[in-house]
Write an enzyme that holds these catalytic residues in place. Sequence first.
Site, PDB file in Angstrom:
ATOM      1  N   GLY A  14     -20.918 -42.038  53.899  1.00 16.02           N
ATOM      2  CA  GLY A  14     -20.321 -42.113  55.234  1.00 16.02           C
ATOM      3  C   GLY A  14     -18.822 -42.325  55.271  1.00 16.02           C
ATOM      4  N   GLY A  15     -18.118 -41.910  54.219  1.00 15.78           N
ATOM      5  CA  GLY A  15     -16.667 -42.068  54.201  1.00 15.78           C
ATOM      6  C   GLY A  15     -15.973 -41.332  55.333  1.00 15.78           C
ATOM      7  N   ASP A  34     -27.154 -34.696  54.264  1.00 19.82           N
ATOM      8  CA  ASP A  34     -27.032 -34.917  52.825  1.00 19.82           C
ATOM      9  C   ASP A  34     -28.419 -34.992  52.206  1.00 19.82           C
ATOM     10  OD1 ASP A  34     -26.303 -36.109  50.137  1.00 19.82           O
ATOM     11  OD2 ASP A  34     -24.342 -36.188  51.097  1.00 19.82           O
ATOM     12  N   ILE A  57     -28.232 -27.949  53.247  1.00 19.87           N
ATOM     13  CA  ILE A  57     -27.464 -27.253  54.284  1.00 19.87           C
ATOM     14  C   ILE A  57     -27.993 -25.833  54.459  1.00 19.87           C
ATOM     15  CG2 ILE A  57     -25.175 -26.288  54.781  1.00 19.87           C
ATOM     16  CD1 ILE A  57     -24.019 -28.911  53.605  1.00 19.87           C
ATOM     17  N   GLU A  58     -28.406 -25.213  53.330  1.00 19.95           N
ATOM     18  CA  GLU A  58     -28.954 -23.851  53.435  1.00 19.95           C
ATOM     19  C   GLU A  58     -30.264 -23.827  54.218  1.00 19.95           C
ATOM     20  OE1 GLU A  58     -28.482 -24.418  49.009  1.00 19.95           O
ATOM     21  OE2 GLU A  58     -27.884 -25.675  50.689  1.00 19.95           O
ATOM     22  N   SER A  76     -17.181 -32.644  52.714  1.00 19.86           N
ATOM     23  CA  SER A  76     -16.691 -32.879  51.361  1.00 19.86           C
ATOM     24  C   SER A  76     -17.682 -32.236  50.393  1.00 19.86           C
ATOM     25  CB  SER A  76     -16.568 -34.388  51.109  1.00 19.86           C
ATOM     26  OG  SER A  76     -16.001 -34.649  49.859  1.00 19.86           O
ATOM     27  N   CYS A  79     -17.918 -31.443  44.215  1.00 21.99           N
ATOM     28  CA  CYS A  79     -16.652 -31.193  43.508  1.00 21.99           C
ATOM     29  C   CYS A  79     -16.850 -30.710  42.080  1.00 21.99           C
ATOM     30  CB  CYS A  79     -15.802 -32.464  43.500  1.00 21.99           C
ATOM     31  SG  CYS A  79     -16.557 -33.837  42.592  1.00 21.99           S
ATOM     32  N   SER A 385     -17.242 -40.892  46.500  1.00 24.48           N
ATOM     33  CA  SER A 385     -16.763 -40.990  47.872  1.00 24.48           C
ATOM     34  C   SER A 385     -15.275 -40.639  47.961  1.00 24.48           C
ATOM     35  CB  SER A 385     -17.042 -42.394  48.420  1.00 24.48           C
ATOM     36  OG  SER A 385     -16.848 -42.430  49.816  1.00 24.48           O
TER      37      SER A 385
END
Length: 400
Positions: A14-15, A34, A57-58, A76, A79, A385
């Site tokens: 939750g950043g 998420d 998400i897909e 976000s 990465c 985060s």
Amino acid sequence: MAALRVLELYSGIGGMHQALRESCTYAEVVAAVDVNTLANDVYKHNFPNTPLWAKTIEGITLQEFDRLSFDMILMSPPCQPFTRIGLQGDVADPRTKSFLYILDILPRLQKLPKYLLLENVKGFESSSARNQLLQTLTTCGFKYQEFLLSPTCLGIPNSRLRYFLIAKLHHEPFSFQSPGQILTRFPDQDPEDLLKEKVADKVGETSFSLSSEEKNLDPNIGPDCSSKKNLPKGAFLFKLETVEEMERKCDQDNDSSIQMLKDFLEEENEEMSQYFLPPKSLLRYAFLLDIVKPICRRSTCFTKGYGHYVEGTGSVLQTAVDVELESVFKHIDNLPEEEKLMKLSTLKLRYFTPREIANLHGFPLEFGFPEKVTVKQCYRLLGNSLNVHVVAKLISILLE
């Protein structure tokens, strides 16, 4: 005035939500998405009234996105496909699939969002995924600006260089927009701060190895900024650090625009004993540790491996503040293991606690973790985060 409807993708702990609160924006997070079960538990612990979608998400259809009727996207994406120490698979990495799905969905929405903010690691700016993002934004009519920013530019003693993009669906560009450029400071910052930022974020980025000749350098030369100036360029000091590395650290510690670490630390108590480095780690990694004191104005980036792996995962704190590092490391390689450990133990080195890392990341004291979440899991979640203060300022800039 109606509240801004915000969609938070890859919501983690939750950043982004916390940054939205800090920006004092009149907004409502209409959905957070998420798949990380543990991160979702932390999110629900802190934002119990926000709808949390524990799905890929897909797996969200265009119709479901349209029904949310959101005005802003905060995201976000993973990465790992872009990080410097990873495989850099970019768009070929399966973990990029959900992000590419978002780029496919965005132009087909019934109502385009007015604002978008994205955070990722340094390295994303040279990826194919970033190129596809910019192409999609341009096609949809967004104006955007990219940044490479670290908390040090806000006076926070932690180097965490990250890529950011803010975009808005308006015909006029940002007042500060620099097309084709990635800004390395906030628009309202003094250009001289740029140099400080570059210095701050070089600290801890280089790994060093020690040759037999380098081990024979004058052992009396330590981190004192005046004594090292006479060393030849590229020479090594009592630890695995070059003269340039020590100069950068000294410069940052002398920069009064950055707060001292002590402002972010918990009070020392008996419970801190669990955070002290074990003997095995001290003996094996002593020369690789980035050691800081409470009066230092710097710390290296804390990663998800902090507390589990030692090398390159974040700084450690020297709690015996009156002990000089050079007095410990001088001739230490020539000592028997038992004496070596005794000398290293006098520094009383410990890991930063999860609360202290959360403080450096900008999470307020009321932000917490469920009791079932272990210390190791806290480190992992915080390492994944972002810095709340940096994102909050970017949100404010985006909505100006």
